[in-house]
Write a protein that holds these residues in place. Structure first.
Motif, short mmCIF file in Angstrom:
data_model
loop_
_atom_site.label_atom_id
_atom_site.label_comp_id
_atom_site.label_asym_id
_atom_site.label_seq_id
_atom_site.Cartn_x
_atom_site.Cartn_y
_atom_site.Cartn_z
N PRO A 78 -3.55 9.88 -2.22
CA PRO A 78 -4.22 8.77 -1.54
C PRO A 78 -3.36 7.51 -1.52
O PRO A 78 -2.41 7.37 -2.30
CB PRO A 78 -5.48 8.56 -2.41
CG PRO A 78 -5.06 9.04 -3.77
CD PRO A 78 -4.14 10.20 -3.53
N VAL A 79 -3.68 6.60 -0.64
CA VAL A 79 -2.99 5.32 -0.55
C VAL A 79 -3.55 4.39 -1.62
O VAL A 79 -4.77 4.21 -1.73
CB VAL A 79 -3.16 4.69 0.84
CG1 VAL A 79 -2.49 3.32 0.90
CG2 VAL A 79 -2.60 5.61 1.92
N GLN A 137 -7.24 0.71 -8.10
CA GLN A 137 -7.56 2.09 -8.43
C GLN A 137 -9.08 2.16 -8.53
O GLN A 137 -9.65 2.19 -9.61
CB GLN A 137 -6.91 2.51 -9.74
CG GLN A 137 -7.22 3.93 -10.20
CD GLN A 137 -6.41 4.97 -9.43
OE1 GLN A 137 -5.34 4.66 -8.94
NE2 GLN A 137 -6.92 6.18 -9.34
N ILE A 138 -9.75 2.16 -7.36
CA ILE A 138 -11.21 2.09 -7.37
C ILE A 138 -11.80 3.41 -7.81
O ILE A 138 -12.61 3.47 -8.72
CB ILE A 138 -11.73 1.65 -5.99
CG1 ILE A 138 -11.13 0.28 -5.62
CG2 ILE A 138 -13.25 1.57 -5.99
CD1 ILE A 138 -11.57 -0.25 -4.29
N THR A 139 -11.39 4.49 -7.16
CA THR A 139 -11.67 5.83 -7.67
C THR A 139 -10.37 6.62 -7.57
O THR A 139 -9.41 6.19 -6.92
CB THR A 139 -12.78 6.55 -6.88
OG1 THR A 139 -12.31 6.84 -5.56
CG2 THR A 139 -14.04 5.71 -6.80
N GLU A 140 -10.32 7.77 -8.20
CA GLU A 140 -9.07 8.53 -8.23
C GLU A 140 -8.62 8.97 -6.86
O GLU A 140 -7.43 8.98 -6.54
CB GLU A 140 -9.24 9.75 -9.15
CG GLU A 140 -7.97 10.55 -9.33
CD GLU A 140 -8.14 11.70 -10.31
OE1 GLU A 140 -7.24 12.55 -10.37
OE2 GLU A 140 -9.18 11.74 -11.01
N ASP A 141 -9.57 9.33 -5.98
CA ASP A 141 -9.21 9.91 -4.69
C ASP A 141 -9.36 8.94 -3.52
O ASP A 141 -9.08 9.30 -2.38
CB ASP A 141 -10.07 11.15 -4.41
CG ASP A 141 -9.85 12.24 -5.45
OD1 ASP A 141 -8.69 12.40 -5.89
OD2 ASP A 141 -10.83 12.92 -5.82
N ASP A 151 0.87 -1.18 0.00
CA ASP A 151 0.00 0.00 0.00
C ASP A 151 0.90 1.23 0.00
O ASP A 151 1.62 1.47 0.98
CB ASP A 151 -0.91 0.00 1.22
CG ASP A 151 -1.79 -1.24 1.28
OD1 ASP A 151 -2.18 -1.74 0.20
OD2 ASP A 151 -2.09 -1.72 2.39
N ARG A 152 0.86 2.01 -1.07
CA ARG A 152 1.81 3.09 -1.26
C ARG A 152 1.13 4.45 -1.27
O ARG A 152 0.06 4.61 -1.85
CB ARG A 152 2.57 2.90 -2.58
CG ARG A 152 3.58 4.00 -2.84
CD ARG A 152 4.41 3.74 -4.08
NE ARG A 152 3.67 3.93 -5.32
CZ ARG A 152 4.24 4.02 -6.51
NH1 ARG A 152 5.56 3.92 -6.62
NH2 ARG A 152 3.51 4.19 -7.59
N ARG A 153 1.78 5.41 -0.62
CA ARG A 153 1.34 6.81 -0.67
C ARG A 153 2.45 7.64 -1.31
O ARG A 153 3.60 7.61 -0.86
CB ARG A 153 1.03 7.35 0.72
CG ARG A 153 0.51 8.80 0.70
CD ARG A 153 0.49 9.40 2.08
NE ARG A 153 -0.49 8.77 2.94
CZ ARG A 153 -1.76 9.16 3.05
NH1 ARG A 153 -2.19 10.19 2.32
NH2 ARG A 153 -2.59 8.54 3.85
N LEU A 154 2.10 8.37 -2.35
CA LEU A 154 3.04 9.28 -3.00
C LEU A 154 2.73 10.70 -2.55
O LEU A 154 1.61 11.19 -2.73
CB LEU A 154 2.91 9.18 -4.52
CG LEU A 154 3.36 7.86 -5.17
CD1 LEU A 154 3.06 7.87 -6.66
CD2 LEU A 154 4.85 7.61 -4.92
#
Length: 381
Positions: free
Chosen positions: A187-188, A206-210, A180-183
Motif C-alpha cells: 500500500p501507499v 500508518q492508519i491501518t496495515e493495508d 507518499d511511498r509504495r514499496l
C-alpha cells in the motif's frame, strides 16, 4: 500556506485532473510571488505575478523560443522563476528567468537525467523560498535533486527506496519533506524524509496495515495534516485530518464527502500556532458543472460552499493569517486579479466522534527534530 492542486477522485465518482498548461498557477510559500504559463496556442511564455503589493500585477517573461505546454514552473522568494524543460525523453534542463529592463534574463542551472523510463516531478516551493527540488521516480528507487539554491548546479541530495509521489513540506526550514511511498506491490504510505541526514526515512502515516494513506497538506504552525485514505472505506478514498505528532485518531468528516464531486484541499490558514482545530482550510470542489471553493475548519461540522470570481485559476489561492482567502483570477478585462473571500460568520460546532473500523485509526508520531537520536537510524535504502 499554499500548494498546487493534485489529481483527486470523489468516492464512486469521476476524476478531474489538476490544471496543466496555460493557467496552471504556483504561489511561493510566503505568498509574495506566483507564476504560470500565459499566452495561447504555440505562443506560450512564463508570467510572474507579484501578490504582496497594494494591487497584484503581472510581468511577462518571454524568450525567443516559446515554452511547451505543461512546462513546470516554480516561483522563488526573490522574484525569479524556475523553468524545467524536457530536452529529450529523459533529460531535463533548469533555468531561472527574471525581468531585466524590457528583456527577460535567463540563468541556466544545468540538467538532470531521469533514470530508465522514470518520470521527473517538480516539488512544491520550498519554505525557505530559495531552494527548488525535483523528484526522479524510477522503477524501484526515487531520487531527490536540489536544482536551485545549491553551490554547483543540480546535485542529488537523497535516494529513497520505492516509488514516491506527492510532496509536502513539514517544517519552515525546508528540511523535512513528506512523500507518499509504495514499496513493491504494497500500500501507499506517507513517510518523512530528512534532507539534512542524507534522506533518512521515518514512517509518518500508518492508519491501518493495508490502507493507502497519503498526505495532501501540512501546516507547520498548527501541525494540521490533511490526509486522503481508504482506511474507513477500503477501495474508496476519504478526506480526513490529523495533527502532526499526535496520537489522537484521524477523523474523516462526513461534510467533506460529496458523492458527485471531487474535493481537494489547496490552502491552510497560517499563523494558528498550536490551534489545528481552528485553522481555515480552502478546498477546491470539482464537478461536471465546473469548479468552486469550499471553506471549512476542523472545529466545524459544516463545509461552506462559495462562488468564485470569473476566471479563477482553479486550485490556487492563499489564506492571510487574519482568515481572508485570496483567489487569483484572470479574464480579458482583468488579466491579473486577486479576489478576497471572507468566511461567513458562524459559531463552530464540535465534530462528532471519529470514524472507527476494526481498530482506532492513529497517526504515527514522528520524533521531534530536537529529540531525534543520532544513532540507530535506518538509511533510506
Amino acid at each position: 500556506m499554499t500548494v498546487c492542486a493534485v489529481e483527486t477522485a470523489a468516492e464512486g465518482g469521476p476524476m478531474w485532473p489538476a490544471p496543466a498548461g496555460p493557467g496552471a498557477f504556483t504561489i511561493t510559500t510566503n505568498g509574495a510571488y506566483a507564476a504560470r504559463l500565459a499566452g495561447s496556442g504555440d505562443a506560450l511564455y512564463v508570467e510572474r505575478w507579484t501578490l504582496d503589493g497594494p494591487e497584484p500585477y503581472a510581468v511577462p517573461l518571454p524568450l525567443a523560443q516559446p515554452e511547451e505546454p505543461g512546462t513546470p514552473l516554480l516561483p522563488l522568494a526573490d522574484g525569479r522563476v524556475l523553468v524545467a524543460r524536457r530536452v529529450d525523453g529523459r533529460r531535463h534542463t533548469f533555468s531561472l528567468l527574471y525581468p531585466t529592463g524590457p528583456e527577460t534574463g535567463e540563468l541556466v542551472l544545468g540538467a538532470v537525467e531521469a533514470p530508465g523510463t522514470g518520470e521527473l516531478v517538480l516539488l512544491p516551493p520550498s519554505p525557505d523560498g530559495i531552494c527548488a527540488y525535483v523528484m526522479c521516480v524510477g522503477q524501484d528507487t526515487t531520487t531527490l535533486w536540489l536544482v536551485a539554491g545549491g553551490a554547483f548546479g543540480p546535485e542529488q541530495v537523497a535516494e529513497v527506496r520505492g516509488r514516491c509521489s506527492g510532496g509536502v513540506w513539514l517544517d519552515r526550514t525546508g528540511r523535512m519533506l513528506a512523500l507518499d511511498r509504495r514499496l513493491d506491490d504494497g500500500p501507499v504510505k506517507a513517510v518523512a524524509v530528512d534532507l539534512e541526514r542524507g534522506g533518512e526515512v521515518t514512517p509518518l502515516l500508518q492508519i491501518t496495515e493495508d490502507s493507502h494513506d497519503r498526505l495532501l497538506l501540512a501546516d507547520p504552525d498548527s501541525g494540521l495534516l490533511l490526509i486522503r485514505s481508504d482506511a474507513p472505506s477500503p477501495g474508496h478514498d476519504r478526506l480526513g485530518w490529523g495533527v502532526l505528532g499526535s496520537l489522537l485518531p484521524v477523523r474523516f468528516p462526513e461534510c467533506l464527502r460529496l458523492d458527485d464531486a471531487a474535493v481537494t484541499p489547496f490552502a491552510v490558514q497560517p499563523g494558528q500556532a498550536l490551534l489545528p482545530e481552528g485553522c481555515g482550510v480552502a478546498l477546491r470542489i470539482d464537478a461536471a458543472a465546473g469548479s468552486w471553493v469550499g471553506m471549512w475548519r476542523p472545529s466545524a461540522r459544516r463545509m461552506r460552499q462559495l462562488g468564485v470570481p470569473a476566471g479563477w485559476l482553479a486550485g490556487a489561492g492563499l489564506w492571510t493569517p487574519e482568515g481572508v482567502l485570496r483567489l487569483p483570477y484572470a479574464t480579458a478585462g482583468t488579466p491579473c486579479g486577486l479576489a478576497s473571500l471572507e468566511e461567513p460568520d458562524e459559531p463552530p460546532v464540535p465534530e462528532p466522534s471519529p470514524v472507527t473500523g476494526t481498530g482506532a485509526f492513529k497517526i504515527c508520531r514522528p520524533v521531534p527534530l530536537q529529540q531525534a537520536p543520532l544513532t540507530d537510524r535506518r538509511p533510506a535504502r
